[in-house]
Design an enzyme around this catalytic site. Sequence first.
Site, PDB file in Angstrom:
ATOM      1  N   THR A  18       0.839  -1.204   0.000  1.00 11.53           N
ATOM      2  CA  THR A  18       0.000   0.000   0.000  1.00 11.53           C
ATOM      3  C   THR A  18       0.876   1.258   0.000  1.00 11.53           C
ATOM      4  O   THR A  18       0.525   2.273  -0.585  1.00 11.53           O
ATOM      5  CB  THR A  18      -0.902   0.022   1.254  1.00 11.53           C
ATOM      6  N   SER A 113       6.334   3.925   8.461  1.00 18.50           N
ATOM      7  CA  SER A 113       5.189   4.646   9.002  1.00 18.50           C
ATOM      8  C   SER A 113       4.955   4.351  10.480  1.00 18.50           C
ATOM      9  O   SER A 113       5.801   4.607  11.305  1.00 18.50           O
ATOM     10  CB  SER A 113       3.959   4.329   8.160  1.00 18.50           C
ATOM     11  N   HIS A 114       3.829   3.740  10.787  1.00 16.04           N
ATOM     12  CA  HIS A 114       3.408   3.524  12.167  1.00 16.04           C
ATOM     13  C   HIS A 114       3.891   2.185  12.716  1.00 16.04           C
ATOM     14  O   HIS A 114       3.574   1.846  13.852  1.00 16.04           O
ATOM     15  CB  HIS A 114       1.889   3.585  12.211  1.00 16.04           C
ATOM     16  N   LYS A 126      10.125   3.988   0.095  1.00 14.48           N
ATOM     17  CA  LYS A 126       9.194   4.215  -1.010  1.00 14.48           C
ATOM     18  C   LYS A 126       9.675   5.352  -1.892  1.00 14.48           C
ATOM     19  O   LYS A 126      10.427   6.228  -1.447  1.00 14.48           O
ATOM     20  CB  LYS A 126       7.772   4.464  -0.510  1.00 14.48           C
ATOM     21  N   ASP A 278       2.166   9.872  13.853  1.00 10.47           N
ATOM     22  CA  ASP A 278       2.799   8.552  13.773  1.00 10.47           C
ATOM     23  C   ASP A 278       4.290   8.623  13.460  1.00 10.47           C
ATOM     24  O   ASP A 278       4.886   9.715  13.423  1.00 10.47           O
ATOM     25  CB  ASP A 278       2.072   7.690  12.738  1.00 10.47           C
ATOM     26  N   ASP A 280       6.205   8.507  10.834  1.00  9.23           N
ATOM     27  CA  ASP A 280       6.725   9.392   9.786  1.00  9.23           C
ATOM     28  C   ASP A 280       5.922  10.680   9.630  1.00  9.23           C
ATOM     29  O   ASP A 280       6.130  11.435   8.684  1.00  9.23           O
ATOM     30  CB  ASP A 280       6.803   8.649   8.448  1.00  9.23           C
ATOM     31  N   ASP A 282       2.689  11.380   8.992  1.00 10.05           N
ATOM     32  CA  ASP A 282       1.569  11.631   8.084  1.00 10.05           C
ATOM     33  C   ASP A 282       0.207  11.313   8.699  1.00 10.05           C
ATOM     34  O   ASP A 282      -0.820  11.703   8.162  1.00 10.05           O
ATOM     35  CB  ASP A 282       1.766  10.926   6.723  1.00 10.05           C
ATOM     36  N   ARG A 283       0.190  10.608   9.831  1.00  7.90           N
ATOM     37  CA  ARG A 283      -1.094  10.320  10.479  1.00  7.90           C
ATOM     38  C   ARG A 283      -1.352  11.262  11.642  1.00  7.90           C
ATOM     39  O   ARG A 283      -0.414  11.829  12.201  1.00  7.90           O
ATOM     40  CB  ARG A 283      -1.106   8.894  11.038  1.00  7.90           C
ATOM     41  N   GLU A 364      -8.505   9.393   4.908  1.00 12.80           N
ATOM     42  CA  GLU A 364      -8.713   7.969   5.099  1.00 12.80           C
ATOM     43  C   GLU A 364      -9.093   7.731   6.552  1.00 12.80           C
ATOM     44  O   GLU A 364      -8.649   8.466   7.442  1.00 12.80           O
ATOM     45  CB  GLU A 364      -7.438   7.199   4.782  1.00 12.80           C
ATOM     46  N   GLU A 365      -9.841   6.649   6.757  1.00 14.30           N
ATOM     47  CA  GLU A 365     -10.256   6.306   8.122  1.00 14.30           C
ATOM     48  C   GLU A 365      -9.059   5.965   9.010  1.00 14.30           C
ATOM     49  O   GLU A 365      -9.176   5.972  10.222  1.00 14.30           O
ATOM     50  CB  GLU A 365     -11.247   5.144   8.097  1.00 14.30           C
ATOM     51  N   SER A 366      -7.929   5.649   8.373  1.00 20.36           N
ATOM     52  CA  SER A 366      -6.754   5.196   9.105  1.00 20.36           C
ATOM     53  C   SER A 366      -5.940   6.371   9.644  1.00 20.36           C
ATOM     54  O   SER A 366      -4.726   6.376   9.579  1.00 20.36           O
ATOM     55  CB  SER A 366      -5.902   4.333   8.189  1.00 20.36           C
ATOM     56  N   LYS A 377      -0.574  12.497   3.025  1.00 21.57           N
ATOM     57  CA  LYS A 377      -1.382  12.919   4.166  1.00 21.57           C
ATOM     58  C   LYS A 377      -0.455  13.608   5.150  1.00 21.57           C
ATOM     59  O   LYS A 377       0.766  13.409   5.103  1.00 21.57           O
ATOM     60  CB  LYS A 377      -2.108  11.742   4.769  1.00 21.57           C
TER      61      LYS A 377
HETATM   62  C1  G1P Z   1      -2.907   1.245   5.920  1.00 19.29           C
HETATM   63  C2  G1P Z   1      -4.180   2.049   5.940  1.00 19.29           C
HETATM   64  C3  G1P Z   1      -4.261   2.929   4.713  1.00 19.29           C
HETATM   65  C4  G1P Z   1      -3.020   3.808   4.643  1.00 19.29           C
HETATM   66  C5  G1P Z   1      -1.773   2.962   4.698  1.00 19.29           C
HETATM   67  C6  G1P Z   1      -0.510   3.808   4.787  1.00 19.29           C
HETATM   68  O1  G1P Z   1      -2.879   0.413   4.784  1.00 19.29           O
HETATM   69  O2  G1P Z   1      -5.303   1.206   6.026  1.00 19.29           O
HETATM   70  O3  G1P Z   1      -5.420   3.698   4.788  1.00 19.29           O
HETATM   71  O4  G1P Z   1      -3.015   4.553   3.452  1.00 19.29           O
HETATM   72  O5  G1P Z   1      -1.810   2.126   5.866  1.00 19.29           O
HETATM   73  O6  G1P Z   1      -0.485   4.622   5.926  1.00 19.29           O
HETATM   74  P1  G1P Z   1      -3.278  -1.145   4.832  1.00 19.29           P
HETATM   75  O7  G1P Z   1      -2.388  -1.776   5.865  1.00 19.29           O
HETATM   76  O8  G1P Z   1      -4.703  -1.197   5.264  1.00 19.29           O
HETATM   77  O9  G1P Z   1      -3.062  -1.647   3.448  1.00 19.29           O
HETATM   78 ZN    ZN Z   2       2.711   7.134   8.407  1.00 20.99          ZN
END
Ligand code: G1P
Ligand code: ZN
Length: 544
Positions: A18, A113-114, A126, A278, A280, A282-283, A364-366, A377
Amino acid sequence: MSIKTVSTQPFTDQKPGTSGLRKRVKAFQQTNYLENFVQAIFNSLEGYQGQTLVVGGDGRYYNRQAIQIILKMSAANGFGRVLVGQGGILSTPAASCVIRKNQAFGGIILSASHNPGGPDNDFGIKYNIGNGGPAPEKVTEAIYTYSKEITSYQILATEDVNLDKLGTSQLGSMQVEVIDSVADYGDLMASLFDFDLIRKFIASGNFRMCIDSMHAVTGPYAIEIFEERLGAPIGTVQNGTPLEDFGGGHPDPNLVYAHELVDILYGEGAPDFGAASDGDGDRNMILGRKFFVTPSDSLAILAANAKLVPGYSSGLAGVARSMPTSQAVDKVAAQLGMDCYETPTGWKFFGNLLDAGKATLCGEESFGTGSNHVREKDGLWAVLFWLNILAVKQQSVESIVKEHWQSYGRNYYSRHDYEEVDTEKANTLMTNLRSLLSTLKGKQFGQYQVAYADDFGYTDPIDGSISQKQGIRIGFSDGSRIVFRLSGTGTQGATLRVYLESYEPDVAKQNLDPQQALADLITLSDEIAQIRQMTGREKPTVIT
Ligand code: G1P
Ligand code: ZN
């Protein structure tokens, strides 16, 4: 200094997910593993000779080593200049900002990321394109193809670059410029939000806040923006020193992992506002006093109040959300008469809409929200957006959210994650669900009647590219939904995500706990997908 061509063998597992390639640090430390992927990135690009590349990461374990390799490979492959954040640090949105501001050819961001960091945890890499956003699928697919065919890579045989000292140096015929990690990003934020008003609001003494950087990348950004530029008291930013292992924590800003902040906001004498970001940057998670703002609601509320914020006062071109994100923002778009786009999960799908001027805000909901100011983001941007709204409205977070529900209705929402499930079992669960789809339409489950059941596919309205199998949606006649998909960012086994949503227009019924409000749908999701039986799990690992 000579360019070395090193023979190598392909790895078969370098398919970006992703958000880039994420693996255990140990995987990246295998001989040539990182080098192969970086060369595959370069091989997939055209026309970068003499151009500028931006490089930086979230400071996690292996960040510095990876950056040295990337710098030497960039020089050997013919880039003209690399801009690298001081100490190797650039938050993901700051990297996007630097790429755009300098009209760079692209950028390489080192982050998982997280996901937790440290020698036994995760690392990631990436590629972002010249618009500052994550590479679209056609680029990530090309990278994957090259990674499977690679036979050699090029690297400059030279000393490491001093990443801590600002300024310019030469690496072969390439220039390396170590830049202030925060300055450009801080200036961009100051251009979008009413810093004077927010400064006065904070100085009034009627408002207290707490920002948790979770020992991740946003520490230096948050300290400069909130404490220095906006005058918040020293100590407003907690866990503000980036650490290679995030202090042993899980730098994911949600109610489970950001519990230190949650305890403060739900404790005695709680401040008015709390936010976390988070690994990096972005969250974001937004909290009021004893109040949690669901990310999907946060997006809707920012959209509804955008006119109050200088950078968005002339109105929004449109909004976009990922498919599993709640439909709260759709209600705002409908009322304000603007377009609302539904994209697959992952920020890369917003890039074209933003570039084409079709959408201004995305989410995004995340715990991800952002706008056309960059192509990622942006956690601190969301916090500043909220602060600007709070400073204008002089209301509590809770009353702003509740007023919003009164006007637009409440979309009860929750995501249930089953982490590290056996991959084969998770795939079977999804295959079984897919085979059920054609039989579900019209079926009655208690009070719920299935209005549609499909596997979400997306045709990009700008370039026509098609992305299939982006998540199974089961929609009911009352507007409720259950969505199932497998994560594309996990590094161990599979993660099943179940997204649950229902709509409540009646103000008298808007104050339930979401798990209570969604209880029937939760039961139904298990009935339809046989989650417990298939995964062997009695309950989700994480509920957000
Ligand atoms: C998850 C989140 C998605 C976000 C991505 C990167 O991806 O659900 O919304 O863009 O992290 O931060 P997933 O693990 O669901 O593929
Ligand atoms: Zn992140």
